[in-house]
Design an enzyme around this catalytic site. Structure first.
Site, PDB file in Angstrom:
ATOM      1  N   LYS A 196       1.013  -1.268  -0.051  1.00 51.62           N
ATOM      2  CA  LYS A 196      -0.015  -0.059   0.000  1.00 51.62           C
ATOM      3  C   LYS A 196       0.972   1.475   0.055  1.00 51.62           C
ATOM      4  O   LYS A 196       0.598   2.073  -0.873  1.00 51.62           O
ATOM      5  CB  LYS A 196      -0.844   0.101   1.036  1.00 51.62           C
ATOM      6  CG  LYS A 196      -1.556   1.393   1.434  1.00 51.62           C
ATOM      7  CD  LYS A 196      -2.348   1.262   2.561  1.00 51.62           C
ATOM      8  CE  LYS A 196      -2.098   1.920   3.984  1.00 51.62           C
ATOM      9  NZ  LYS A 196      -1.754   3.315   4.073  1.00 51.62           N
ATOM     10  N   ASN A 197       1.902   1.288   0.865  1.00 45.49           N
ATOM     11  CA  ASN A 197       2.732   2.771   1.059  1.00 45.49           C
ATOM     12  C   ASN A 197       3.256   2.751   0.010  1.00 45.49           C
ATOM     13  O   ASN A 197       4.215   4.006  -0.499  1.00 45.49           O
ATOM     14  CB  ASN A 197       3.389   2.487   2.249  1.00 45.49           C
ATOM     15  CG  ASN A 197       2.418   2.691   3.266  1.00 45.49           C
ATOM     16  OD1 ASN A 197       1.228   2.872   3.250  1.00 45.49           O
ATOM     17  ND2 ASN A 197       3.087   2.674   4.772  1.00 45.49           N
ATOM     18  N   CYS A 238      -6.502   7.716   9.002  1.00 50.96           N
ATOM     19  CA  CYS A 238      -6.692   7.095  10.132  1.00 50.96           C
ATOM     20  C   CYS A 238      -6.189   7.952  11.267  1.00 50.96           C
ATOM     21  O   CYS A 238      -5.519   9.034  11.175  1.00 50.96           O
ATOM     22  CB  CYS A 238      -5.848   5.954  10.273  1.00 50.96           C
ATOM     23  SG  CYS A 238      -6.541   4.620   9.223  1.00 50.96           S
ATOM     24  N   ARG A 285      -1.732  14.946  12.424  1.00 50.97           N
ATOM     25  CA  ARG A 285      -0.977  14.692  11.327  1.00 50.97           C
ATOM     26  C   ARG A 285      -0.792  15.841  10.444  1.00 50.97           C
ATOM     27  O   ARG A 285      -1.395  15.937   9.375  1.00 50.97           O
ATOM     28  CB  ARG A 285      -1.430  13.590  10.425  1.00 50.97           C
ATOM     29  CG  ARG A 285      -1.361  12.199  11.217  1.00 50.97           C
ATOM     30  CD  ARG A 285      -2.074  10.917  10.739  1.00 50.97           C
ATOM     31  NE  ARG A 285      -0.886  10.389   9.657  1.00 50.97           N
ATOM     32  CZ  ARG A 285      -1.163   9.396   9.162  1.00 50.97           C
ATOM     33  NH1 ARG A 285      -2.296   8.810   9.317  1.00 50.97           N
ATOM     34  NH2 ARG A 285      -0.268   8.960   8.043  1.00 50.97           N
ATOM     35  N   ASP A 332       3.778   1.092  11.950  1.00 52.95           N
ATOM     36  CA  ASP A 332       2.653   0.570  11.381  1.00 52.95           C
ATOM     37  C   ASP A 332       2.659  -1.099  11.900  1.00 52.95           C
ATOM     38  O   ASP A 332       1.383  -1.615  11.706  1.00 52.95           O
ATOM     39  CB  ASP A 332       2.859   0.378   9.695  1.00 52.95           C
ATOM     40  CG  ASP A 332       2.543   1.706   9.230  1.00 52.95           C
ATOM     41  OD1 ASP A 332       1.931   2.678   9.922  1.00 52.95           O
ATOM     42  OD2 ASP A 332       2.675   2.154   8.138  1.00 52.95           O
ATOM     43  N   ARG A 347      -8.795  -0.711   4.069  1.00 61.62           N
ATOM     44  CA  ARG A 347      -7.895   0.274   3.699  1.00 61.62           C
ATOM     45  C   ARG A 347      -6.579  -0.239   3.030  1.00 61.62           C
ATOM     46  O   ARG A 347      -5.907   0.204   2.286  1.00 61.62           O
ATOM     47  CB  ARG A 347      -7.604   1.277   4.530  1.00 61.62           C
ATOM     48  CG  ARG A 347      -8.903   1.951   5.007  1.00 61.62           C
ATOM     49  CD  ARG A 347      -8.600   2.987   6.086  1.00 61.62           C
ATOM     50  NE  ARG A 347      -8.006   4.314   5.217  1.00 61.62           N
ATOM     51  CZ  ARG A 347      -8.340   5.371   5.224  1.00 61.62           C
ATOM     52  NH1 ARG A 347      -9.218   5.612   6.530  1.00 61.62           N
ATOM     53  NH2 ARG A 347      -7.902   6.263   4.599  1.00 61.62           N
TER      54      ARG A 347
HETATM   55  C1  UD1 Z   1       3.768   7.168   6.240  1.00 62.61           C
HETATM   56  C2  UD1 Z   1       3.022   5.835   5.645  1.00 62.61           C
HETATM   57  C3  UD1 Z   1       2.352   5.366   6.978  1.00 62.61           C
HETATM   58  C4  UD1 Z   1       3.611   5.393   8.394  1.00 62.61           C
HETATM   59  C5  UD1 Z   1       4.352   6.578   8.397  1.00 62.61           C
HETATM   60  C6  UD1 Z   1       5.345   6.513   9.207  1.00 62.61           C
HETATM   61  C7  UD1 Z   1       2.189   6.202   3.733  1.00 62.61           C
HETATM   62  C8  UD1 Z   1       1.157   6.205   2.687  1.00 62.61           C
HETATM   63  N1  UD1 Z   1       1.894   6.265   4.855  1.00 62.61           N
HETATM   64  O1  UD1 Z   1       2.892   8.171   6.764  1.00 62.61           O
HETATM   65  O2  UD1 Z   1       1.814   4.222   7.166  1.00 62.61           O
HETATM   66  O3  UD1 Z   1       2.809   4.939   9.572  1.00 62.61           O
HETATM   67  O4  UD1 Z   1       4.834   6.947   7.161  1.00 62.61           O
HETATM   68  O5  UD1 Z   1       6.386   5.459   8.916  1.00 62.61           O
HETATM   69  O6  UD1 Z   1       3.087   5.881   3.364  1.00 62.61           O
HETATM   70  N2  UD1 Z   1       4.988  14.905  10.630  1.00 62.61           N
HETATM   71  C9  UD1 Z   1       5.008  16.289  11.043  1.00 62.61           C
HETATM   72  N3  UD1 Z   1       4.461  17.528   9.816  1.00 62.61           N
HETATM   73  C10 UD1 Z   1       4.693  16.882   8.492  1.00 62.61           C
HETATM   74  C11 UD1 Z   1       4.514  15.546   8.336  1.00 62.61           C
HETATM   75  C12 UD1 Z   1       4.805  14.603   9.186  1.00 62.61           C
HETATM   76  O7  UD1 Z   1       4.877  16.798  11.862  1.00 62.61           O
HETATM   77  O8  UD1 Z   1       4.484  17.795   7.528  1.00 62.61           O
HETATM   78  C13 UD1 Z   1       4.860  14.143  11.730  1.00 62.61           C
HETATM   79  C14 UD1 Z   1       3.713  13.046  11.609  1.00 62.61           C
HETATM   80  O9  UD1 Z   1       2.701  13.920  12.627  1.00 62.61           O
HETATM   81  C15 UD1 Z   1       4.298  11.999  12.523  1.00 62.61           C
HETATM   82  C16 UD1 Z   1       5.659  11.780  12.006  1.00 62.61           C
HETATM   83  O10 UD1 Z   1       5.949  13.198  11.307  1.00 62.61           O
HETATM   84  O11 UD1 Z   1       4.295  11.977  13.765  1.00 62.61           O
HETATM   85  C17 UD1 Z   1       5.718  10.927  10.638  1.00 62.61           C
HETATM   86  O12 UD1 Z   1       4.841  11.079   9.710  1.00 62.61           O
HETATM   87  P1  UD1 Z   1       5.208  10.971   8.108  1.00 62.61           P
HETATM   88  O13 UD1 Z   1       6.491  10.102   8.040  1.00 62.61           O
HETATM   89  O14 UD1 Z   1       4.908  11.869   7.326  1.00 62.61           O
HETATM   90  O15 UD1 Z   1       4.064   9.843   7.929  1.00 62.61           O
HETATM   91  P2  UD1 Z   1       3.301   9.795   6.489  1.00 62.61           P
HETATM   92  O16 UD1 Z   1       4.035   9.983   5.304  1.00 62.61           O
HETATM   93  O17 UD1 Z   1       1.830  10.484   7.065  1.00 62.61           O
END
Ligand code: UD1
Length: 416
Positions: free
Chosen positions: A22-23, A116, A121, A305, A397
């Site tokens: 998925k990711n 989710c 986020r 995850d 999902r």
């Molecule tokens: C992706 C994955 C998700 C996984 C996560 C962490 C996909 C589709 N989803 O989510 O399954 O759990 O990586 O491995 O690939 N953050 C900020 N500001 C930002 C962006 C992120 O503060 O602009 C924080 C988030 O709130 C969170 C942390 O950084 O606490 C990790 O987020 P991120 O690595 O961005 O995860 P996703 O890309 O949303």
């Protein structure tokens, strides 16, 4: 609302090919918007987040069609720059389209994404990085409008190696009039997949999987054929399922090196785990041991995850295990349900203290996010009696027909 009913206690034996990731597929679908052609994506899981991503491509003017596990994405006619609120709210990964739409059309209008509920986020890192690339960004309430005719040479340092921000910057930069360097990017295997896909379309990206990614701008990208890698988190979920239920199962279609942190915890729990180039075999008696503290971390650390499926298996592991959720602030919502099944777990902020109990008991439990749903199924596989998992829309999902996969391994599981 769908339900999954599991009569626990059946051993899981046999062989299972792990579905596409998925990711990996979600950012790759977003990257299709960059190309002026047709992409053939093989091994695409049939999950709702992939369906939503295809809907987004269609609203932008592209065409999508599926035959079995293959998706054909034709983005020649992309002519819109906006994703409506309803689609944006369907999943978090809708934000992945921001960079590619901007790069393709010079403009992108989106709304704050859904997804989710696992804590706040924000997308501040995405926005800040796009500004560094030369984009102007206007935020009005939940509406975000970005404008940029072309991105320029830039050095972008991410204060935290966000997966989504790294992917967005990579995609926003492919047509850069110069070279973009990302320092402290995420190093997750899905970043490498995205790089490989962009390069298969004719892009020039290197360094993914290391601490620096370099994107050299190209003029245009062409269609290509690409096979989506196996889903390491689905594999981790099923591995914890075998760990708690007992049995011997071989999972194929995955890269064991992407799961090292998970395999090492499984070994510490007393499972016999072996790996070869693209498969993992696990043998478990179902008698599990607690382990040293597990802390979720960015790759190559233990993946956030896989934390929920791990905590489900640890419920019946002897001794006490401490699990520290480092990445997301609210990712223990499944624990209340595990406690209803007889688990002994205390949660303090981001730390869960799990005291192993002899067994879990089936009851009706309610899932409220994707990996928490996976965890409740894992618990049900090892529990005595019947477990009814409500909220299967969360499961769907990310897990492609999970009940069929587990049934093939011998689980007594059915969808109502
Ligand atoms: C992706 C994955 C998700 C996984 C996560 C962490 C996909 C589709 N989803 O989510 O399954 O759990 O990586 O491995 O690939 N953050 C900020 N500001 C930002 C962006 C992120 O503060 O602009 C924080 C988030 O709130 C969170 C942390 O950084 O606490 C990790 O987020 P991120 O690595 O961005 O995860 P996703 O890309 O949303």
């Amino acid at each position: 609302m769908g339900k999954i009913v599991i009569n626990g206690g059946r051993r899981l034996n046999g062989e299972l090919k792990i579905q596409g990731s998925k990711n990996a597929v979600l950012p790759i679908l977003a990257a299709c918007v960059l190309c002026d052609g047709e992409c053939v994506l093989k091994n695409c899981p049939e999950i709702s987040d992939v369906r939503y991503a295809c809907e987004i491509i269609q609203t932008l003017g592209g065409k999508t069609s599926r035959t079995g596990e293959t998706l054909i994405i034709d983005t020649r006619q992309i002519n819109h720059s906006e994703i409506n609120k309803a689609l944006m709210h369907k999943m978090r990964s809708s934000v992945m389209f921001l960079g590619p739409i901007l790069a393709r059309t010079g403009k992108a209008v989106i709304y704050t994404p859904g997804g989710c509920e696992i804590g706040s986020r924000p997308i501040d890192l995405h926005i800040k990085a796009l500004k560094s690339l030369g984009a102007s960004v206007i935020e009005e309430g939940d509406k975000i409008s970005c404008y940029c005719q072309y991105t320029v040479t830039a050095k972008i340092h991410l204060p935290f190696p966000s997966v989504g921000a790294t992917e967005n910057v990579m995609m926003a930069s492919v047509f850069s009039k110069g070279t973009v360097v990302i320092s402290n990017p995420a190093m997750e295997p899905e970043i490498v997949e995205l790089q490989n896909f962009i390069n298969a379309m004719g892009g020039r990206v290197h360094g993914a999987g290391t601490k620096t990614i370099v994107i050299e701008g190209v003029e245009h990208l062409k269609g290509c054929e690409y096979e989506i890698t196996g889903d390491r988190i689905v594999c981790a979920t099923y591995l914890f399922g075998v760990a708690i239920a007992g049995g011997k199962t071989r999972f194929t279609g995955v890269k064991p090196e992407d799961l090292e942190a998970v395999l090492s915890v499984l070994r510490e729990m007393g499972c016999d785990v072996s790996a070869c180039s693209s498969s993992i075999t696990i043998q478990s008696s179902g008698e599990l041991k607690g382990v040293r503290k597990v802390q979720t971390q960015v790759f190559p650390g233990f993946p956030t995850d896989a934390q929920a499926p791990l905590t489900a298996a640890l419920c019946v592991a002897s001794g006490i295990t401490v699990v520290h959720e480092e990445i997301f602030e609210n990712r223990f919502r499944h624990i209340e349900e595990l406690v209803r099944m007889g688990a002994d777990i205390t949660v303090e902020n981001r730390i869960a203290i799990i005291c192993g109990v002899p067994c879990l008991y089936g009851t009706t439990v309610h899932a409220c996010e994707l990996r928490g749903a996976g965890a409740l199924v894992v618990a049900g596989l090892g529990a005595r009696g019947k477990t009814i998992v409500e909220g299967t829309e969360y499961l769907d999902r990310g897990y492609d027909k999970m009940e069929q996969a587990l049934e093939r391994l011998g689980a007594d599981i059915i969808r109502m």
